[in-house]
Design a protein around this motif. Structure first.
Motif, PDB file in Angstrom:
ATOM      1  N   PHE A   1       0.832  -1.212   0.000  1.00 26.49           N
ATOM      2  CA  PHE A   1       0.000   0.000   0.000  1.00 26.49           C
ATOM      3  C   PHE A   1       0.861   1.255   0.000  1.00 26.49           C
ATOM      4  O   PHE A   1       1.860   1.348   0.713  1.00 26.49           O
ATOM      5  N   ILE A   2       0.461   2.221  -0.809  1.00 24.33           N
ATOM      6  CA  ILE A   2       1.200   3.473  -0.920  1.00 24.33           C
ATOM      7  C   ILE A   2       0.227   4.645  -0.845  1.00 24.33           C
ATOM      8  O   ILE A   2      -0.889   4.581  -1.371  1.00 24.33           O
ATOM      9  N   PHE A   3       0.640   5.695  -0.152  1.00 28.28           N
ATOM     10  CA  PHE A   3      -0.221   6.860   0.041  1.00 28.28           C
ATOM     11  C   PHE A   3       0.590   8.125  -0.219  1.00 28.28           C
ATOM     12  O   PHE A   3       1.662   8.314   0.354  1.00 28.28           O
ATOM     13  N   VAL A   4       0.091   8.980  -1.112  1.00 23.76           N
ATOM     14  CA  VAL A   4       0.803  10.188  -1.523  1.00 23.76           C
ATOM     15  C   VAL A   4       0.162  11.424  -0.895  1.00 23.76           C
ATOM     16  O   VAL A   4      -1.045  11.617  -0.970  1.00 23.76           O
ATOM     17  N   GLN A   5       0.991  12.263  -0.270  1.00 26.19           N
ATOM     18  CA  GLN A   5       0.546  13.564   0.213  1.00 26.19           C
ATOM     19  C   GLN A   5       1.198  14.647  -0.645  1.00 26.19           C
ATOM     20  O   GLN A   5       2.425  14.665  -0.788  1.00 26.19           O
ATOM     21  N   PRO A   6       0.425  15.545  -1.231  1.00 24.80           N
ATOM     22  CA  PRO A   6       1.002  16.625  -2.040  1.00 24.80           C
ATOM     23  C   PRO A   6       1.734  17.617  -1.148  1.00 24.80           C
ATOM     24  O   PRO A   6       1.456  17.736   0.045  1.00 24.80           O
ATOM     25  N   ASP A   7       2.678  18.330  -1.739  1.00 24.16           N
ATOM     26  CA  ASP A   7       3.448  19.328  -1.002  1.00 24.16           C
ATOM     27  C   ASP A   7       2.694  20.652  -1.006  1.00 24.16           C
ATOM     28  O   ASP A   7       2.353  21.161  -2.072  1.00 24.16           O
ATOM     29  N   PRO A   8       2.400  21.218   0.155  1.00 20.26           N
ATOM     30  CA  PRO A   8       1.674  22.499   0.213  1.00 20.26           C
ATOM     31  C   PRO A   8       2.519  23.668  -0.328  1.00 20.26           C
ATOM     32  O   PRO A   8       1.988  24.727  -0.592  1.00 20.26           O
TER      33      PRO A   8
END
Length: 361
Positions: A348-355
């Motif tokens: 499982f992989i989860f991406v958080q965008p850079d603010p």
């Protein structure tokens, strides 16, 4: 989420470009290029679930567990289509494993196993000449011994002593099938590893303080200076302030990585991830159980913002549209593997965008 003081965090740092004349192996920690498969593994190029394009190889991490007899490699792939950027569905993480006997059974005069002799963290960071040995040197490398079996309840990984960068013939015909012609092949770099607790004194604090001052001016927040103490420990003094973009989680993220902002990877098996934006309220429910054995998945490592600037196409100076804040990888707690399997396990992989992606450009 705060990191427990009992957790061991390993930090990955770019350690120079890989010479095209040097072969790499499944036990090489690297950025870009094509994945190096374990001898028994077969794999076709992963496809983006959103646009159906072939995915590009982002990082390879050799991470055997101290309690397991398996060689263990994790490969992360991503789609470079701008329309898929920042979406978890456009990323794939694959875990591959095999035993020493599987490797020995496929050895020939061109294939060498990875050296398993312990290596200090100093060797990793300051004596990196072992990266990419030439053929004559490789022939003197001893074959792999049996892995240490640890009956302790601790499942801490043995990454710091087992990660190696020795050459191996990965099989060019098989490798070419992993990256279709239209997919980006990122320039390849070695990843050097050290414990986060050893970062104090590793970098020039004057330089880091200058970076922090620039950040303070941009964001209107007082972070404070990194101050070296007589005990050898660095203490950070922070003053609370309102961040311009109102994201206190991001500010905390920046503080945490301030000793080494160039880190490209953070590794802490069964540890706590470092979120760059507010974590999902149901993060524990968001991570599915292993589809093969039903065990819970645990956090293993994450990719960091500094990696973005290194992801350029091999042979060109142009950047690809692959951008992210942090990419979190969760894997089966049991690291389950079916004997004789030749297909990697998808995790499982989860991406958080850079603010504020521009800070890392």
């Amino acid at each position: 989420m705060a990191t427990s003081i009992h957790e061991t965090v390993l930090v990955g740092i770019c350690d120079g470009a890989i010479d095209k004349k040097k072969n790499t192996s499944y036990c090489t920690n690297k950025i870009g290029d094509r994945p190096d498969l374990l001898p028994i593994i077969s794999l076709q190029c992963p496809i983006c679930s959103l646009c159906q394009r072939g995915l590009s190889h982002v990082v390879q991490v050799y991470c055997p567990l101290a309690t397991s007899p398996y060689h263990r490699t994790i490969n992360v792939f991503a789609c470079t289509n701008p329309q898929c950027s920042g979406k978890s569905e456009s990323w794939i993480v694959l875990r591959s494993q095999c035993l020493d006997d599987d490797i020995k059974g496929r050895q020939d005069n061109k294939t060498k196993t990875c050296r398993e002799s312990a290596m200090s963290r100093t060797d990793w960071c300051d004596e990196a000449d072992d990266w990419g040995m030439d053929e004559e040197e490789q022939e003197n490398v001893a074959e792999s011994g049996e892995r240490v079996r640890n009956d302790s309840v601790s499942e801490e990984t043995d990454v710091s002593s087992k990660l190696q960068g020795l050459s191996i013939d990965g099989g060019l015909d098989q490798q070419s099938a992993l990256q279709p012609p239209h997919a980006h092949v990122f320039q390849s770099f070695y990843i050097s590893v050290m414990e986060e607790t050893d970062l104090d004194g590793f970098h020039d604090t004057d330089h880091e303080n200058e970076l922090l001052r620039e950040y303070e001016e941009r964001e209107g927040v007082m972070v404070g200076e990194i101050r070296s103490c007589g005990s050898g420990e660095a203490h950070e003094e922070y003053e609370k302030a309102t961040v311009k973009h109102g994201d206190e989680v991001f500010t905390g993220f920046m503080k945490k990585i301030s000793l080494c902002p160039e880190q490209v990877l953070r590794y802490s098996w069964a540890g706590s991830p470092l979120f760059i934006t507010e974590q999902p309220f149901n993060v524990s429910e968001m991570v599915p159980f292993c589809g093969h054995c039903g065990s819970p998945r645990v956090f293993e490592f994450q990719l960091m913002p500094a990696l973005v600037s290194l992801l350029c196409s091999a042979g060109t100076n142009s950047d690809t549209p692959l951008e992210f804040g942090t990419v979190l990888v969760y894997t089966c707690r049991n690291s389950c593997w079916k004997s004789g399997s030749t297909v990697p396990v998808e995790e499982f992989i989860f991406v958080q965008p850079d603010p504020d992606q521009k800070l890392f450009k």
